[in-house]
Write an enzyme that holds these catalytic residues in place. Structure first.
Site, PDB file in Angstrom:
ATOM      1  N   HIS A  60       2.485   2.461 -37.457  1.00  0.00           N
ATOM      2  CA  HIS A  60       2.194   1.475 -38.503  1.00  0.00           C
ATOM      3  C   HIS A  60       2.549   2.039 -39.876  1.00  0.00           C
ATOM      4  O   HIS A  60       2.584   3.250 -40.057  1.00  0.00           O
ATOM      5  CB  HIS A  60       0.687   1.181 -38.581  1.00  0.00           C
ATOM      6  CG  HIS A  60       0.038   0.806 -37.311  1.00  0.00           C
ATOM      7  ND1 HIS A  60      -0.282  -0.494 -36.998  1.00  0.00           N
ATOM      8  CD2 HIS A  60      -0.407   1.554 -36.267  1.00  0.00           C
ATOM      9  CE1 HIS A  60      -0.895  -0.538 -35.822  1.00  0.00           C
ATOM     10  NE2 HIS A  60      -0.985   0.684 -35.360  1.00  0.00           N
ATOM     11  N   TYR A  61       2.720   1.151 -40.856  1.00  0.00           N
ATOM     12  CA  TYR A  61       2.603   1.596 -42.245  1.00  0.00           C
ATOM     13  C   TYR A  61       1.336   1.001 -42.834  1.00  0.00           C
ATOM     14  O   TYR A  61       0.821  -0.022 -42.363  1.00  0.00           O
ATOM     15  CB  TYR A  61       3.833   1.284 -43.104  1.00  0.00           C
ATOM     16  CG  TYR A  61       4.250  -0.149 -43.325  1.00  0.00           C
ATOM     17  CD1 TYR A  61       3.363  -1.099 -43.820  1.00  0.00           C
ATOM     18  CD2 TYR A  61       5.562  -0.547 -43.112  1.00  0.00           C
ATOM     19  CE1 TYR A  61       3.767  -2.399 -44.065  1.00  0.00           C
ATOM     20  CE2 TYR A  61       5.979  -1.835 -43.344  1.00  0.00           C
ATOM     21  CZ  TYR A  61       5.063  -2.768 -43.823  1.00  0.00           C
ATOM     22  OH  TYR A  61       5.466  -4.037 -44.063  1.00  0.00           O
ATOM     23  N   THR A  62       0.831   1.683 -43.888  1.00  0.00           N
ATOM     24  CA  THR A  62      -0.476   1.295 -44.414  1.00  0.00           C
ATOM     25  C   THR A  62      -0.385   0.168 -45.444  1.00  0.00           C
ATOM     26  O   THR A  62      -1.364  -0.523 -45.686  1.00  0.00           O
ATOM     27  CB  THR A  62      -1.149   2.489 -45.112  1.00  0.00           C
ATOM     28  OG1 THR A  62      -0.260   2.951 -46.134  1.00  0.00           O
ATOM     29  CG2 THR A  62      -1.433   3.608 -44.124  1.00  0.00           C
ATOM     30  N   GLU A 124      -0.998   5.725 -38.483  1.00  0.00           N
ATOM     31  CA  GLU A 124      -0.695   5.026 -39.738  1.00  0.00           C
ATOM     32  C   GLU A 124       0.055   5.980 -40.657  1.00  0.00           C
ATOM     33  O   GLU A 124      -0.340   7.139 -40.819  1.00  0.00           O
ATOM     34  CB  GLU A 124      -1.987   4.584 -40.433  1.00  0.00           C
ATOM     35  CG  GLU A 124      -2.724   3.450 -39.739  1.00  0.00           C
ATOM     36  CD  GLU A 124      -2.239   2.054 -40.140  1.00  0.00           C
ATOM     37  OE1 GLU A 124      -1.293   1.966 -40.969  1.00  0.00           O
ATOM     38  OE2 GLU A 124      -2.799   1.069 -39.622  1.00  0.00           O
ATOM     39  N   HIS A 167       4.129  -1.567 -34.532  1.00  0.00           N
ATOM     40  CA  HIS A 167       3.178  -2.683 -34.498  1.00  0.00           C
ATOM     41  C   HIS A 167       3.922  -4.002 -34.319  1.00  0.00           C
ATOM     42  O   HIS A 167       3.472  -4.900 -33.605  1.00  0.00           O
ATOM     43  CB  HIS A 167       2.348  -2.689 -35.794  1.00  0.00           C
ATOM     44  CG  HIS A 167       1.035  -3.370 -35.671  1.00  0.00           C
ATOM     45  ND1 HIS A 167       0.169  -3.516 -36.734  1.00  0.00           N
ATOM     46  CD2 HIS A 167       0.416  -3.966 -34.616  1.00  0.00           C
ATOM     47  CE1 HIS A 167      -0.908  -4.167 -36.321  1.00  0.00           C
ATOM     48  NE2 HIS A 167      -0.781  -4.454 -35.052  1.00  0.00           N
TER      49      HIS A 167
HETATM   50 ZN   LIG Z   1       0.050  -2.141 -38.305  1.00  0.00          ZN
END
Ligand SMILES: [Zn+2]
Length: 272
Positions: A60-62, A124, A167
């Site tokens: 993911h990225y935050t 993340e 994601h």
């Molecule tokens: Zn995500």
């Protein structure tokens, strides 16, 4: 690269103190342990038939900075096992033990499996994300740190290449992270994740110049074969375009419009 992981819940000095106190006792009673109720459990036999409960890694990225990410992932109804910051020397924080469930995947599906939180490790990465057109790059130091962490997790849990996903791969109708600037090819060059053979792709592109592209139902069936939750209605509707766009962001990020062009379909066919 040596991995340095910060465990928020267990400062190293506390772990060290515990280990030195109980170390000798543990050695003397290696196969027996006592639970909170004083129940004696014999662990001297271990079954041959077992494997890790962790089958997937979700990236993911935050979409927010270091401080806010740490705050959100520790104090709100969302969490991940690891957080990689975007400092010049990125930190790896472990926020949830790998044996426990973190809340990062939400409504999602991969190879027909739902409830991805149950069987995955979530990572993340601090990155502002994008607005659909402009996206922030990941720093080389972050990717180097991520690759070292991934090698470690993959080895310990024997994660299959096709189960290392973004994601957006497992929730293409809702999510776009880690986004088109995420360097999946660089990970593949480091031996991480599923990738395609370029010669095979070139062959399919040539083939499509002589014949037309496969119909939408065939494309939907191929996306499903590779793990994606895809409509199977033979129509290039919005949900199908979202799945194709997620696929493009992962494997052909130069254009992710959700339209089935020859290169996209050639990669789809070449992937096993
Ligand atoms: Zn995500």
């Amino acid at each position: 690269m040596k991995l340095k992981i910060r465990l928020l819940a267990n400062p190293l000095w506390r772990l060290a103190a515990q280990v030195s106190t109980i170390g000798l006792l543990a050695l003397l009673t290696a196969c027996t342990s006592y639970g909170p109720t004083g129940l004696k459990v014999d662990r001297s036999y271990q079954a041959k038939s077992q494997n890790s409960r962790v089958e997937f890694i979700v990236l993911h990225y935050t979409s927010t900075g270091n401080h806010a990410s740490l705050q959100i992932l520790t104090e709100q109804n969302v969490s991940s096992h690891y957080l990689i910051t975007d400092e010049s020397r990125p930190e790896i924080y472990q926020l949830v033990d790998e044996s426990r469930r973190a809340w990062h995947a939400g409504v999602s599906q991969w190879f027909g499996r739902t409830d991805m939180n149950a069987g995955s490790i979530g990572i993340e990465i601090v990155n502002p994300g994008g607005n659909g057109k402009n996206w922030s790059p990941y720093s080389p130091a972050q990717i180097k740190t991520l690759i070292a962490l991934l090698h470690d997790i993959i080895k310990r849990h024997q994660i299959k290449p096709y189960n290392i996903v973004g994601h957006s791969d497992i929730a293409p109708q809702r999510k776009v992270d880690p986004g088109p600037r995420f360097p999946w090819k660089q990970l593949a060059d480091a031996g991480i994740g599923r990738w395609y053979d370029q010669t095979a792709v070139d062959g399919f592109i040539q083939q499509f110049q002589q014949t037309s592209l496969p119909d939408i139902l065939t494309i939907q069936t191929d996306l499903e074969r590779l793990g994606y939750a895809t409509p199977k209605n033979g129509r290039l509707d919005k949900p199908t375009r979202n799945v194709i766009a997620a696929f493009q962001m992962h494997y052909r990020p130069s254009r992710y419009d959700g339209l089935p062009d020859a290169e996209t379909i050639a990669i789809l066919k070449a992937l096993k």
